[in-house]
Design a protein around this motif. Structure first.
Motif, short mmCIF file in Angstrom:
data_model
loop_
_atom_site.label_atom_id
_atom_site.label_comp_id
_atom_site.label_asym_id
_atom_site.label_seq_id
_atom_site.Cartn_x
_atom_site.Cartn_y
_atom_site.Cartn_z
N ALA A 171 0.86 -1.19 0.00
CA ALA A 171 0.00 0.00 0.00
C ALA A 171 0.89 1.23 0.00
CB ALA A 171 -0.92 0.01 1.22
N GLU A 172 0.37 2.33 -0.50
CA GLU A 172 1.14 3.56 -0.60
C GLU A 172 0.53 4.63 0.31
OE1 GLU A 172 2.59 6.85 -3.95
OE2 GLU A 172 1.56 5.01 -4.56
N ILE A 173 1.33 5.08 1.27
CA ILE A 173 0.93 6.16 2.16
C ILE A 173 1.89 7.31 1.96
CG2 ILE A 173 0.56 6.87 4.56
CD1 ILE A 173 -0.09 3.99 5.24
N ASN A 174 1.38 8.43 1.54
CA ASN A 174 2.23 9.58 1.24
C ASN A 174 2.40 10.47 2.45
OD1 ASN A 174 2.38 8.81 -1.55
ND2 ASN A 174 0.31 9.63 -1.81
N TYR A 205 -19.81 12.58 6.02
CA TYR A 205 -18.46 12.09 5.71
C TYR A 205 -18.22 12.05 4.20
CZ TYR A 205 -14.42 8.94 5.52
OH TYR A 205 -13.19 8.38 5.26
N LYS A 206 -19.18 11.51 3.47
CA LYS A 206 -19.01 11.41 2.01
C LYS A 206 -19.03 12.77 1.35
CE LYS A 206 -20.64 6.67 1.44
NZ LYS A 206 -21.59 5.77 0.73
N ILE A 207 -19.79 13.69 1.90
CA ILE A 207 -19.80 15.05 1.36
C ILE A 207 -18.44 15.72 1.57
CG2 ILE A 207 -20.79 17.35 1.66
CD1 ILE A 207 -23.46 15.91 2.31
N LEU A 208 -17.89 15.56 2.79
CA LEU A 208 -16.56 16.13 3.06
C LEU A 208 -15.49 15.46 2.22
CD1 LEU A 208 -16.32 16.66 6.94
CD2 LEU A 208 -16.25 18.39 5.16
N GLN A 209 -15.62 14.15 2.05
CA GLN A 209 -14.64 13.41 1.26
C GLN A 209 -14.62 13.90 -0.19
OE1 GLN A 209 -15.39 9.16 0.67
NE2 GLN A 209 -13.26 8.74 1.19
N LYS A 210 -15.77 14.18 -0.72
CA LYS A 210 -15.86 14.64 -2.09
C LYS A 210 -15.38 16.08 -2.25
CE LYS A 210 -18.90 14.27 -6.09
NZ LYS A 210 -20.24 13.89 -6.58
N SER A 211 -15.43 16.86 -1.19
CA SER A 211 -15.03 18.26 -1.26
C SER A 211 -13.52 18.46 -1.11
CB SER A 211 -15.75 19.07 -0.18
OG SER A 211 -15.32 18.68 1.13
N LEU A 256 -5.20 14.21 -0.34
CA LEU A 256 -4.99 12.94 0.35
C LEU A 256 -5.59 11.81 -0.47
CD1 LEU A 256 -6.02 13.96 4.00
CD2 LEU A 256 -3.70 13.49 3.22
N SER A 257 -4.85 10.73 -0.61
CA SER A 257 -5.39 9.55 -1.29
C SER A 257 -6.35 8.82 -0.37
CB SER A 257 -4.25 8.62 -1.72
OG SER A 257 -3.62 8.07 -0.57
N ASP A 258 -7.08 7.86 -0.91
CA ASP A 258 -8.00 7.07 -0.10
C ASP A 258 -7.27 6.34 1.03
OD1 ASP A 258 -10.13 7.86 -1.65
OD2 ASP A 258 -10.03 6.13 -2.98
N THR A 259 -6.06 5.85 0.72
CA THR A 259 -5.27 5.15 1.73
C THR A 259 -4.82 6.10 2.83
OG1 THR A 259 -4.44 3.72 -0.05
CG2 THR A 259 -3.33 3.58 2.07
N ASP A 260 -4.40 7.31 2.44
CA ASP A 260 -4.00 8.31 3.44
C ASP A 260 -5.18 8.65 4.36
OD1 ASP A 260 -1.48 8.48 2.28
OD2 ASP A 260 -2.08 10.09 0.94
N GLN A 261 -6.34 8.83 3.76
CA GLN A 261 -7.52 9.17 4.54
C GLN A 261 -7.85 8.07 5.55
OE1 GLN A 261 -10.59 9.88 1.65
NE2 GLN A 261 -9.60 11.71 0.81
N GLN A 262 -7.80 6.83 5.10
CA GLN A 262 -8.14 5.72 6.01
C GLN A 262 -7.10 5.56 7.10
OE1 GLN A 262 -11.08 4.27 5.78
NE2 GLN A 262 -10.62 3.21 7.69
N SER A 301 -9.75 -3.81 0.04
CA SER A 301 -10.39 -4.25 -1.21
C SER A 301 -11.34 -3.20 -1.76
CB SER A 301 -11.15 -5.57 -0.99
OG SER A 301 -12.18 -5.41 -0.03
N THR A 302 -11.69 -2.19 -0.94
CA THR A 302 -12.51 -1.08 -1.43
C THR A 302 -11.66 -0.08 -2.20
OG1 THR A 302 -13.99 -1.32 0.46
CG2 THR A 302 -14.12 0.74 -0.76
N VAL A 303 -10.41 0.11 -1.76
CA VAL A 303 -9.51 1.05 -2.42
C VAL A 303 -9.03 0.51 -3.77
CG1 VAL A 303 -7.27 2.22 -2.26
CG2 VAL A 303 -8.76 2.07 -0.25
N LYS A 304 -8.74 -0.78 -3.83
CA LYS A 304 -8.18 -1.38 -5.04
C LYS A 304 -9.08 -1.24 -6.27
CE LYS A 304 -4.02 -2.92 -4.35
NZ LYS A 304 -2.91 -2.44 -5.19
N PRO A 305 -10.39 -1.52 -6.16
CA PRO A 305 -11.24 -1.40 -7.36
C PRO A 305 -11.22 0.00 -7.97
CG PRO A 305 -12.40 -2.61 -5.67
CD PRO A 305 -11.14 -2.08 -5.03
N LYS A 306 -11.03 1.03 -7.16
CA LYS A 306 -11.03 2.39 -7.68
C LYS A 306 -9.87 2.64 -8.62
CE LYS A 306 -13.47 4.43 -3.74
NZ LYS A 306 -13.43 5.45 -2.66
#
Length: 269
Positions: free
Chosen positions: A59-62, A164-170, A176-182, A234-239
């Motif tokens: 996984a990549e964490i920046n 959460y999803k509204i903030l994530q989209k904004s 931040l990548s999805d991995t960074d966020q998680q 497995s949620t991050v990978k499909p994206k």
């Protein structure tokens, strides 16, 4: 590539279903009603596994700037609210009822996109919103074992999901990548829930839990921690491998299959 996409999609569906079943078993069957400890444990395991995956190159964490991290903190607070309120609601509600209420979060997201961001929303999504609200409303009135506390936490849960999803989209595209966020979600959850477990009394009350020294409780908690991480991974990978439409299709398939299992559970009971 097509085979790889299918394998990733099937992995996601498997983890999605197994995670729900395991959480349901711990919260509803074993009656482990100490959400700060249960969710703190899941966050700790998820954070450790994500850190190990980063060190191994899986996984990549920046390295993110402080401004990006501080900007994401409100979303991390909402993430804790999602997991905590979800545990409280799931421990008191049957899975079918919980999922119906959970889906109402899509109405909040749709309403924000249409009313505030003026985004183009598909007619199907707009038409589905009243049906989701009607289903949730009818459910609460027809529930013979109506529990106000359960529905209160379910409402908090779905509101946190929508926000959460509204903030994530904004967020900025390259912030931040999805991995960074998680990863930040896990770190913040462990710290906040560790403090909350002491202030709420869960840390001492758990000593009276009936199945505290039973292997099935230990095994279920370990499984929930690992499955929660694999579900996130497995949620991050499909994206990164699929189009947004393909990702949505796999998520719809997983939720649909879970709903069918719920119907089967009700029929058996």
């Amino acid at each position: 590539m097509c085979v790889r996409r299918c394998l990733v999609g099937l992995t996601f569906c498997t983890c999605y279903l197994a995670s729900y079943l395991t959480n349901e078993y711990v919260l509803s069957v074993l009656k482990f009603t100490y959400p700060t400890l249960f969710q703190g444990w899941q966050a700790l395991i998820g954070g450790l596994l994500l850190h190990v995956s980063w060190k191994l190159g899986w996984a990549e964490i920046n390295s993110s700037s402080r401004s990006d991290v501080f900007t994401w903190l409100p979303a991390s607070v909402l993430f804790v609210g999602i997991t905590y309120a979800g545990s409280r609601a799931l421990s008191r509600l049957a899975i079918p009822m919980f999922l119906i209420l959970h889906n109402v979060a899509e109405v909040i997201i749709c309403g924000h996109q249409k009313g505030f961001q003026k985004e183009k929303t598909s007619p199907a999504k707009i038409c589905s919103a009243p049906f989701l609200l009607a289903a949730a409303g009818c459910l609460s009135f027809s529930d013979s074992q109506f529990d106000p506390d359960a529905y209160f936490w379910a409402v908090i849960h779905l509101c946190c999901i929508g926000a959460y999803k509204i903030l994530q989209k904004s967020q900025k595209p390259n912030a931040l990548s999805d991995t960074d966020q998680q990863y930040l979600n896990y770190l913040f959850s462990v710290v906040l829930l560790a403090y909350a477990s002491h202030s709420t009394g869960d840390l001492l009350s758990v000593l009276d839990f009936l199945f505290l020294y039973f292997y099935r409780f230990h095994g279920s908690c370990c499984a929930s921690g690992f499955l929660g991480f694999f579900l996130t991974f497995s949620t991050v990978k499909p994206k990164s491998l699929m189009t947004p439409g393909q990702c949505a299709a796999w998520i719809f398939f997983a939720k649909g299959y879970r709903s069918l299992l719920c119907v089967f559970e009700i029929t058996v009971i």
